[in-house]
Design a protein around this motif. Structure first.
Motif, PDB file in Angstrom:
ATOM      1  N   SER A 407      -0.965  27.593  13.654  1.00 15.35           N
ATOM      2  CA  SER A 407      -1.717  26.759  12.953  1.00 15.35           C
ATOM      3  C   SER A 407      -0.976  25.676  12.004  1.00 15.35           C
ATOM      4  N   LEU A 408      -0.327  26.368  11.157  1.00 13.82           N
ATOM      5  CA  LEU A 408       0.572  25.959  10.296  1.00 13.82           C
ATOM      6  C   LEU A 408       1.852  25.165  11.068  1.00 13.82           C
ATOM      7  N   LEU A 409       2.282  25.224  12.340  1.00 14.81           N
ATOM      8  CA  LEU A 409       2.849  24.587  12.700  1.00 14.81           C
ATOM      9  C   LEU A 409       2.381  22.980  12.643  1.00 14.81           C
ATOM     10  N   ASN A 410       1.332  23.222  13.560  1.00 13.42           N
ATOM     11  CA  ASN A 410       0.294  22.087  13.594  1.00 13.42           C
ATOM     12  C   ASN A 410       0.020  21.485  12.544  1.00 13.42           C
ATOM     13  N   GLY A 411      -0.729  22.255  11.297  1.00 17.39           N
ATOM     14  CA  GLY A 411      -1.172  21.641  10.218  1.00 17.39           C
ATOM     15  C   GLY A 411       0.325  21.457   9.244  1.00 17.39           C
ATOM     16  N   ILE A 412       0.811  22.021   9.002  1.00 22.44           N
ATOM     17  CA  ILE A 412       1.844  21.563   7.790  1.00 22.44           C
ATOM     18  C   ILE A 412       3.181  21.008   7.947  1.00 22.44           C
ATOM     19  N   GLY A 413       3.330  21.139   9.319  1.00 25.69           N
ATOM     20  CA  GLY A 413       4.906  20.423  10.015  1.00 25.69           C
ATOM     21  C   GLY A 413       5.802  22.044  10.329  1.00 25.69           C
ATOM     22  N   ASP A 414       6.760  21.683  11.133  1.00 26.24           N
ATOM     23  CA  ASP A 414       8.256  22.692  11.398  1.00 26.24           C
ATOM     24  C   ASP A 414       8.793  23.120  10.136  1.00 26.24           C
ATOM     25  N   THR A 417       6.735  24.575   7.295  1.00 24.66           N
ATOM     26  CA  THR A 417       5.706  26.446   7.509  1.00 24.66           C
ATOM     27  C   THR A 417       7.327  26.760   7.460  1.00 24.66           C
ATOM     28  N   PHE A 418       8.682  26.377   7.696  1.00 28.12           N
ATOM     29  CA  PHE A 418       9.870  27.404   7.665  1.00 28.12           C
ATOM     30  C   PHE A 418      10.276  27.276   5.668  1.00 28.12           C
ATOM     31  N   TRP A 419       9.688  26.041   5.474  1.00 28.02           N
ATOM     32  CA  TRP A 419      10.124  25.965   3.553  1.00 28.02           C
ATOM     33  C   TRP A 419       8.652  26.867   3.247  1.00 28.02           C
ATOM     34  N   LEU A 420       7.511  27.194   3.682  1.00 24.13           N
ATOM     35  CA  LEU A 420       6.792  28.034   3.040  1.00 24.13           C
ATOM     36  C   LEU A 420       7.252  29.634   3.124  1.00 24.13           C
ATOM     37  N   TYR A 421       7.810  30.198   4.416  1.00 22.56           N
ATOM     38  CA  TYR A 421       8.763  31.328   3.819  1.00 22.56           C
ATOM     39  C   TYR A 421       9.698  31.138   3.355  1.00 22.56           C
ATOM     40  N   ALA A 422      10.605  30.280   3.302  1.00 26.32           N
ATOM     41  CA  ALA A 422      11.590  30.450   2.195  1.00 26.32           C
ATOM     42  C   ALA A 422      10.749  30.511   0.990  1.00 26.32           C
TER      43      ALA A 422
END
Length: 462
Positions: A407-414, A417-422
Motif C-alpha cells: 500500500s505504501l509503494l502504491n501510495g507514496i511510491g518506491d 517508501t524507502f526514504w520513510l524507512y530510512a
C-alpha cells in the motif's frame, strides 16, 4: 585399559546432539515459514487474480497467527509442558503447510497461513525455553545461538527452494514442501524427554532427577542442578501484578515493547517478504528477482556472524549505533536511486549493493541484539511477562509492517517508501542513545537493582 566411554556419558552426549538437531529443526522451521511466501506471492497473485491488498493479507496473516500462538504459548508451556507444546506446534505446522499447498482460494490460503503462524508463535516461544532448560550448561549459549542462526538459514533455504520452483511457477510446491521439516521436527520432539525444570514445577521431583541423570551422567552435576532449580522456583513469576504495582517494571516492559517496534520499523522484514517485488522495481525479470532474493538470504546468514563475534567484545550499543547508521544510509541511497531512475545495469547492481548493505546493517545489529537486550532488562520476578510482551509486540508490529508495504509503494511510491524507512532508522539512532542501556559484562542482578532504584533506562547497565 578400556577406552570406551561409560554408557551414561555416551547417552548424555547422544542426547545433547539430538537436542542440537531439535534446535536446528525448530529454527529452520521458523525461517522457512518466514521466507517461503516471498517468492511464491507473485505466482499466487497471478493464479488467483487478486489485488496487492489481498496479497498483503496473505503475507501478514501468518504474523497475526504467530501473535496468537505466542500469546497462548506461555500458558501452554506451563500447563501442558514444553515438550507437548512443541508437539502441538509441529502438528499445526504440518497442517498449515498442507492447507497452504492445497488451497483452492485466497481465503483458505489465509487460513493456512494463520495456522502456520500459530505454530511458529508456539515454537518461537517454547523451543528456546526448552533448549535452555535441557541443554548442558557448557553448550547452552551455543545452542541458543545456533537456534537464532538456523532461522536465517531457514529463510535462505526457503528463498532457494522458491527459486528452484520458480521455473515452473508452482507456488503450491513452494508452500507445501515445508511440511517435510515439520514432520521431522514432530518425529524428533516425540522422542525427547520432558524438561526437568517443568517436572520440578509440577512437583515431579523423582522424574526430574531421572531425566537429569540421563542428560548429565555426572551425579554431582545432577544434584547441583536440582538444587539450583529448587532455589530458582522459590522466586515466583508475578509479572502481571508487578506491572500494575511497580512503575520501574513498567519502564522495562515499555522499553522491551519500544525495542521490538524499532526492530520491525527498520524495514528488514518487508525486504524478506517482498524482495522479488523490490527487485522488480529495479528492473529485473522474474528469475533474476528470485536469485537476488536468495543472495539477500545468504547475506543475512553471513552477517549474523558479525553480531555473534563482536557482541560481547564491543558491547550492544556501539553495534546498534553502527547498524542503524548503515541501515539509514543503505535505504536512503536505494530510495534516491529509485527517485532518480535506474536505467543502466551498473545502476541496477549499485542499488542492489546498497540494499545488501542495509541487510548487513540489520543482521549485525538490530536483528539479534534487540532480542538480547529485551531478555537482559527484565527483572527476575517479571521476566516471563516482560519477554512475553516483547514477543507479542514483535509479531503484531511485524503484521502491521507486512500488511502495509505494498500500500505504501502504491501510495507514496518506491522512493518515498524507502526514504520513510530510512528516516525511521535515523530516529532509532537517537532512541538508542536516550533509552538503550549498555549491558555488556553486567550481571542481570545488577541491571535489576539499577532498574528498581529508578535510574534512567540508559544507565541501568552502569
Amino acid at each position: 585399559m578400556n577406552a570406551t566411554a561409560p554408557p551414561a556419558a555416551t547417552h548424555s552426549k547422544a542426547t545433547a546432539v539430538f537436542t542440537c538437531i531439535l534446535a536446528a529443526l525448530a529454527g529452520l522451521m521458523f525461517g522457512l515459514d518466514v521466507g517461503v511466501i516471498s517468492g511464491a506471492q507473485q505466482f499466487i497473485q497471478k493464479d488467483f487474480a487478486i489485488s496487492d491488498h489481498t496479497i498483503e493479507w496473505v503475507v501478514s496473516s501468518m504474523m497475526a497467527g504467530a501473535a496468537l500462538g505466542a500469546l497462548g504459548a506461555a500458558w501452554m508451556s506451563s500447563a501442558l509442558g514444553r515438550k507437548r507444546s512443541l508437539i502441538i506446534g509441529a502438528v499445526l505446522f504440518v497442517i498449515g503447510s498442507i492447507l497452504c499447498g492445497t488451497a483452492g482460494s485466497p481465503a483458505i490460503l489465509i487460513v493456512g497461513r494463520i495456522v502456520l503462524g500459530v505454530a511458529i508463535g508456539i515454537a518461537s516461544f517454547t523451543a528456546p525455553l526448552y533448549l535452555a532448560e535441557i541443554a548442558p550448561e557448557k553448550i547452552r549459549g551455543a545452542m541458543i545461538s545456533l537456534y537464532q542462526l538456523m532461522i536465517t538459514i531457514g529463510i535462505l533455504v526457503a528463498f532457494l527452494s522458491d527459486t528452484a520452483f520458480s521455473y515452473t511457477g508452482n507456488w503450491r510446491w513452494m508452500l507445501g514442501v515445508i511440511a517435510i521439516p515439520g514432520v521431522l521436527f514432530l518425529f524428533g520432539v516425540v522422542f525427547l524427554p520432558c524438561s526437568p525444570r517443568w517436572l520440578m514445577m509440577r512437583g515431579q521431583h523423582e522424574e526430574a532427577e531421572r531425566v537429569l541423570h540421563k542428560l548429565r551422567a555426572d551425579k554431582d552435576a545432577v544434584a547441583l542442578e536440582l538444587a539450583e532449580i529448587t532455589e530458582q522456583l522459590k522466586v515466583p513469576q508475578r509479572g502481571f501484578h508487578l506491572f500494575f504495582q511497580n512503575r520501574n517494571f513498567r519502564r522495562s516492559v515499555g522499553l522491551g515493547i519500544v525495542l521490538q517496534v524499532m526492530q520491525q520499523l527498520t524495514g528488514m522484514n518487508v525486504v524478506m517478504y517482498y524482495a522479488p517485488r523490490i527487485f522488480q522495481g529495479m528492473g529485473y525479470n522474474t528469475e533474476s528477482q528470485l536469485w537476488f532474493t536468495a543472495i539477500v538470504g545468504l547475506t543475512n546468514v553471513l552477517a549474523t556472524f558479525i553480531a555473534i563475534a563482536f557482541v560481547d567484545k564491543l558491547g550492544r550499543k556501539p553495534i546498534l549505533y553502527a547498524g542503524f547508521v548503515v541501515m539509514t544510509i543503505g535505504l536512503g541511497i536505494v530510495g534516491t536511486m529509485m527517485h532518480l531512475g535506474i536505467h543502466t545495469h551498473a545502476e541496477q547492481l549499485f542499488t542492489v549493493g546498497m540494499l545488501l548493505i542495509f541487510i548487513i546493517g540489520f543482521a549485525m545489529s538490530a536483528g539479534p541484539l534487540i532480542w538480547t537486550v529485551c531478555s537482559e532488562i527484565q527483572p527476575l520476578k517479571g521476566r516471563d511477562f516482560g519477554i512475553g510482551c516483547s514477543t507479542i509486540t514483535n509479531w503484531v508490529a511485524n503484521m502491521i509492517v507486512g500488511g502495509t508495504f505494498l500500500s505504501l509503494l502504491n501510495g507514496i511510491g518506491d522512493a518515498g517508501t524507502f526514504w520513510l524507512y530510512a528516516a525511521f532508522n535515523a530516529v532509532f539512532i537517537l532512541l538508542t542513545f536516550w533509552l538503550v542501556p549498555e549491558t555488556k559484562n553486567i550481571s542481570l542482578e545488577h541491571i535489576e537493582r539499577n532498574l528498581m532504584a529508578g535510574k534512567p533506562l540508559r544507565r541501568i547497565g552502569q
